[in-house]
Design an enzyme around this catalytic site. Sequence first.
Site, short mmCIF file in Angstrom:
data_model
loop_
_atom_site.label_atom_id
_atom_site.label_comp_id
_atom_site.label_asym_id
_atom_site.label_seq_id
_atom_site.Cartn_x
_atom_site.Cartn_y
_atom_site.Cartn_z
CD GLN A 138 -3.38 0.17 1.01
OE1 GLN A 138 -3.67 -0.73 1.77
NE2 GLN A 138 -4.19 0.56 0.05
CB THR A 187 -2.18 -5.76 7.94
OG1 THR A 187 -1.68 -5.12 9.13
CG2 THR A 187 -1.75 -7.22 8.02
CG HIS A 188 -4.60 -3.37 3.55
ND1 HIS A 188 -5.09 -2.08 3.55
CD2 HIS A 188 -5.23 -4.01 4.57
CE1 HIS A 188 -5.98 -1.96 4.54
NE2 HIS A 188 -6.07 -3.11 5.16
CG LEU A 189 1.90 -7.22 3.06
CD1 LEU A 189 1.26 -6.73 4.33
CD2 LEU A 189 3.09 -8.11 3.43
#
Length: 595
Positions: free
Chosen positions: A350, A521-523
């Site tokens: 992100q 935590t947007h992998l």
Amino acid sequence: MAKTMPKKDVVVIGFGWTGAIISKELTEAGLNVLALERGPMQDTDPDGVYPQTMDELTFNSRKKLFVDVSKETVTIRHTSADTALPNRQLGAFLPGNGVGGAGLHWSGVHFRVDPMELRMRSHYEERYGKKFIPEGMTIQDFGVTYDELEPHFDFAEKVFGTSGTAYTVKGEKVGAGKGGNPFAPDRSSDFPLPAQMNSVSAMLYGKAAESVGYHPYNMPSANTSGPYTNPYGAQMGPCNFCGFCSGYACYMYSKASPNVNILPALRLDPRFELRTLCQVTRINLAADGKTATGVTYIDASGNEVIQPADIVAVCSFQFNNVRLMLLSGIGKPYDPESNTGTVGKNFAFQNMATIKVFFDKDQHHTNNFIGAGGNGIAVDDFNADNFDHGPAGFVGGSPFWVNQAGAKPIAGTPTAPGTPNWGSGWKKGVAEAYTHNVSMDSHGAHQSYRANYLSLDPTYKDAYGNPLLRMTFDWQPNDIKMNQFMQEKMGAIAKAMGGKAMSVSGKKEGSHFDTNSYQTTHLNGGAIMGTDPGTSAVNRYLQSWDVHNVFVLGASAFPQGLGYNPTGLVAALAYWSARAIRDQYLKQPGALLKA
């Protein structure tokens, strides 16, 4: 010697959102489903019981609900010329651990997707030409359209109990001037619940955004605006804006989670079983390598167990999905030098920037300790391709929003520029700023590049003796250019708010990825979906091209990062994949899409 268990129809690896969805869908189809979760059992009781759950030291500072990096972590380096080192302290991202996974501790921001982001390369090439996409950028189309996914977005929102304001429903404008998003794609039905009430911060932000010509709207939130019962019979209570969302289990049963919204229904089904403290170490393959026979895992006592199954659904966290494929020999590992192979390709993250506006104590009282994780006001004027990227000269977009989730006593100490870093001056600055500031974010999309990828580390191993996953990742020039553009555009809103001071946290020329600085935590990526086995690890139904009875669900399937939070698309894709298994695969097991 490993113990072999009785065969199951389906084994599900990981019990977060995707694991819960696929388990529910396939038990409904009459299959016996076993879910294996590496972490402990977690639920609202006892992990979210009031008042114990409102403990910042335990949950946010000591990270009770997050992965234990002493047992399993990743190694990180900026380029393939560097030596990767293990990430020993959670900072840039916070994977979950235990039943519910990150779906237990998430905030509740529940977007769909902008349709063009599902066909991003095609869209950019059609509008701006192939040369507009920078050399080394490896963005791809998802291989599925918004119209195909819309019924699954709709059902997921009903399962989650999502609050929001629709703009159009079946082509009819219903939310113009009422808080709807004019840039949102059409919907088949309204949100299950009306939008939540807005905080003072969000209202100030919305007014300022409108004054500079932007189009503010109510954010879709998986925090309930009222009591709700979902299609599975799970009940939710109304959110009370306690301010303890992200990093916590919700004691009000107001925030959607696999534990609240799906698990209660699964518990009633004798065809479903959940085993905790079971670390899956590999997917077992038949001698020809073309079908999976089940999985091997380590149980709570440290014993090796073989679990046979006809279907394997890989539903762990994004980079754990990729690691398990690599450890199991499923698919060809990505090689950035030759740009061949697919497993580990297109790792993306992100691209964040934050602006804080500080007010005099008599100007605005923002009550920052009040909050709901998914609630707020946003603008999409610079998200996706809602503006002309030609003069801007970069790929990607970003929504802007004020999403006041509740400032905590330890971490909620922002200070205006010029405040001393310690002593009485710092204390005075904290006291003055605590309830007199507004924080806004640019939640930028992140593109995939040949230089950013995932692989197995040749040196470091986990507690079970298996190689750690190695993350080769750094910000690229396109990321920095986009981030700076968004800082400027969002800064117009900040200035219109008329505060006494403003601080900006964003990328500068030469910025590098910093593991200490939290992004999200947007992998994304690493086991990406598509319609060509030469460029994707799974097909458009999230089925492995190489092993037809393995399905890999989650954000690992995204060919690049989105401007929006990924959970809404993750859920819709899980329902889409489950429907393909139920309607097509079970009738004739094999490849759902010919290579």
